[in-house]
Enzyme design. Sequence first.
Site, PDB file in Angstrom:
ATOM      1  N   ARG A  65      16.946  20.789 -45.819  1.00  0.00           N
ATOM      2  CA  ARG A  65      16.387  19.539 -45.275  1.00  0.00           C
ATOM      3  C   ARG A  65      16.674  18.373 -46.217  1.00  0.00           C
ATOM      4  O   ARG A  65      16.706  17.208 -45.813  1.00  0.00           O
ATOM      5  CB  ARG A  65      14.874  19.680 -45.016  1.00  0.00           C
ATOM      6  CG  ARG A  65      14.229  18.432 -44.454  1.00  0.00           C
ATOM      7  CD  ARG A  65      12.993  18.709 -43.600  1.00  0.00           C
ATOM      8  NE  ARG A  65      12.078  19.650 -44.204  1.00  0.00           N
ATOM      9  CZ  ARG A  65      11.259  19.378 -45.225  1.00  0.00           C
ATOM     10  NH1 ARG A  65      11.242  18.177 -45.763  1.00  0.00           N
ATOM     11  NH2 ARG A  65      10.445  20.292 -45.708  1.00  0.00           N
ATOM     12  N   TYR A 118      20.704  -1.379 -28.125  1.00  0.00           N
ATOM     13  CA  TYR A 118      20.525  -0.116 -27.412  1.00  0.00           C
ATOM     14  C   TYR A 118      19.041   0.072 -27.082  1.00  0.00           C
ATOM     15  O   TYR A 118      18.179  -0.193 -27.926  1.00  0.00           O
ATOM     16  CB  TYR A 118      21.040   1.015 -28.316  1.00  0.00           C
ATOM     17  CG  TYR A 118      20.622   2.381 -27.888  1.00  0.00           C
ATOM     18  CD1 TYR A 118      20.978   2.877 -26.638  1.00  0.00           C
ATOM     19  CD2 TYR A 118      19.855   3.189 -28.718  1.00  0.00           C
ATOM     20  CE1 TYR A 118      20.581   4.138 -26.236  1.00  0.00           C
ATOM     21  CE2 TYR A 118      19.461   4.458 -28.329  1.00  0.00           C
ATOM     22  CZ  TYR A 118      19.826   4.920 -27.085  1.00  0.00           C
ATOM     23  OH  TYR A 118      19.423   6.160 -26.695  1.00  0.00           O
ATOM     24  N   ASP A 194      24.340  -1.369 -36.121  1.00  0.00           N
ATOM     25  CA  ASP A 194      24.677  -0.170 -35.357  1.00  0.00           C
ATOM     26  C   ASP A 194      26.144  -0.305 -34.934  1.00  0.00           C
ATOM     27  O   ASP A 194      26.489  -1.171 -34.132  1.00  0.00           O
ATOM     28  CB  ASP A 194      23.746  -0.074 -34.136  1.00  0.00           C
ATOM     29  CG  ASP A 194      23.958   1.214 -33.337  1.00  0.00           C
ATOM     30  OD1 ASP A 194      25.075   1.759 -33.366  1.00  0.00           O
ATOM     31  OD2 ASP A 194      23.002   1.655 -32.677  1.00  0.00           O
ATOM     32  N   LYS A 219      28.436  10.133 -30.350  1.00  0.00           N
ATOM     33  CA  LYS A 219      29.409   9.415 -29.533  1.00  0.00           C
ATOM     34  C   LYS A 219      30.827   9.583 -30.103  1.00  0.00           C
ATOM     35  O   LYS A 219      31.339  10.676 -30.128  1.00  0.00           O
ATOM     36  CB  LYS A 219      28.973   7.949 -29.416  1.00  0.00           C
ATOM     37  CG  LYS A 219      27.489   7.773 -29.038  1.00  0.00           C
ATOM     38  CD  LYS A 219      27.198   8.341 -27.683  1.00  0.00           C
ATOM     39  CE  LYS A 219      25.776   8.229 -27.158  1.00  0.00           C
ATOM     40  NZ  LYS A 219      24.650   8.148 -28.001  1.00  0.00           N
TER      41      LYS A 219
HETATM   42  C1  LIG Z   1      24.575   2.044 -29.564  1.00  0.00           C
HETATM   43  C2  LIG Z   1      23.739   3.282 -29.688  1.00  0.00           C
HETATM   44  N1  LIG Z   1      23.040   3.482 -30.813  1.00  0.00           N
HETATM   45  C3  LIG Z   1      22.268   4.565 -30.980  1.00  0.00           C
HETATM   46  C4  LIG Z   1      22.143   5.517 -29.985  1.00  0.00           C
HETATM   47  C5  LIG Z   1      21.224   6.703 -30.182  1.00  0.00           C
HETATM   48  O1  LIG Z   1      21.964   7.825 -30.505  1.00  0.00           O
HETATM   49  P1  LIG Z   1      21.479   9.324 -30.241  1.00  0.00           P
HETATM   50  O2  LIG Z   1      21.450   9.516 -28.761  1.00  0.00           O
HETATM   51  O3  LIG Z   1      22.482  10.141 -30.962  1.00  0.00           O
HETATM   52  O4  LIG Z   1      20.115   9.448 -30.818  1.00  0.00           O
HETATM   53  C6  LIG Z   1      22.857   5.358 -28.798  1.00  0.00           C
HETATM   54  C7  LIG Z   1      22.759   6.355 -27.725  1.00  0.00           C
HETATM   55  O5  LIG Z   1      23.210   6.155 -26.629  1.00  0.00           O
HETATM   56  C8  LIG Z   1      23.680   4.201 -28.653  1.00  0.00           C
HETATM   57  O6  LIG Z   1      24.381   3.981 -27.534  1.00  0.00           O
END
Ligand SMILES: Cc1ncc(COP(=O)(O)O)c(C=O)c1O
Length: 403
Positions: A65, A118, A194, A219
Amino acid sequence: MDRTEASGKTASEGFETLAVHGGDLEDPFRALTSPIYMTSTYTFPGVEEMSSVLAGERPGYVYSRAGNPTVGAMEKLVARLEGGESGVAFASGMGAIAAVLLHFAKSRLPLIVSRHLYTGTRHFVSGMLEPLGILVKVADLRVNGEGLGNFRELLRAGAGGVFCETPSNPSLDIVDLSAVGALCTEYGVPLAVDNTFPSPALQNPLRHGATIVVHSATKYLGGHGDLLGGVAVGRAEAIGKIATVESPLLGATLSPMNAWLILRGIKTLALRMEAHTVRATALAQFLKEQPMVLDVRYPGLSSRPGHEVVLRQMSGAGGMLSVAFDGAVRARRFMDALRVIRIGVSLGDPSSLVEHPATMSHRGYSKEQRELMGVPDGLVRLSVGLESPDDLLRDVEGALRSL
Ligand SMILES: Cc1ncc(COP(=O)(O)O)c(C=O)c1O
């Protein structure tokens, strides 16, 4: 130690070389692919050895962890691809985002988040941070937004951190990272970006003033739609704190198996991003000529607001685009008529995926709130995959014809 360091060579000649070799772990059998350390804990020949690892006096691992060699290889690789000093992995992108925002919140100062984010990040703010009494201010950071004057005022009033996303999901709005980064630097406020949509192959926010970059590795980094993962990278000081406090204590730990799959995915990241971009560009060009399409949001279109910023801060426009139709009914009929492109909420996979934000990812918001977030009822978000460009074009053409 990774293999490139072990052999005394650096793998930093180019992005692709680093992506292919930079995550390799040393292996006694000289296996071409790295071993996966599927272990929860580590043993020691004596108490003294364990104590010195725990005290940080010698390198090593104690419990997965808090650290694992396969996960560590992935953290280090993404950090290097982004131009950062270190990284910390999480079980999902949301794990990384939660850890970074909680880390910022410990300043006890208000946080500033971009309006175009997001939905999971927004839900974390409204469902976790605000109920805990943490003040979060929303700023319009888009190049075509209200201008950065209001943002400067918010920074001047004091802030524990800024969080934004560019291009944004799903509105594909652009933030000028250098402008936002310069203001954050001026006021000494850390900036987290992000970078999931462009991936490190197309954009490196740390080079534009960001302190921390987060990714949903689910992704493009993983790239095959078969795992969940997340990572935060950046300057050693900030990441070191998150790696020793928020990450092990939140417990959103990435599994070694998924870290290995992400390392494997990253080997082809540059090629995949190029191929996604070629296909998305062709679809965007086609869609913008169609009378039934009200708007095409793709950072590669010169008609889009912020295109000159895109040319400056991105080396390619990526695989994400959104198309606006006249209302939800038409948008959903278009989606139902697609045959190659599948309906689903994720993105960055070889399979093209389409979703309808107003009734799917953004269904929890009122129409007015969605409009403010740049999500009209007729908007369809398309993650352009790696199928044959002609098949994708034919699919979209056929779906439009059926409307
Ligand atoms: C731009 C963006 N950031 C963060 C996330 C969150 O990622 P996760 O689904 O791996 O938790 C997503 C998920 O769709 C996303 O599109």
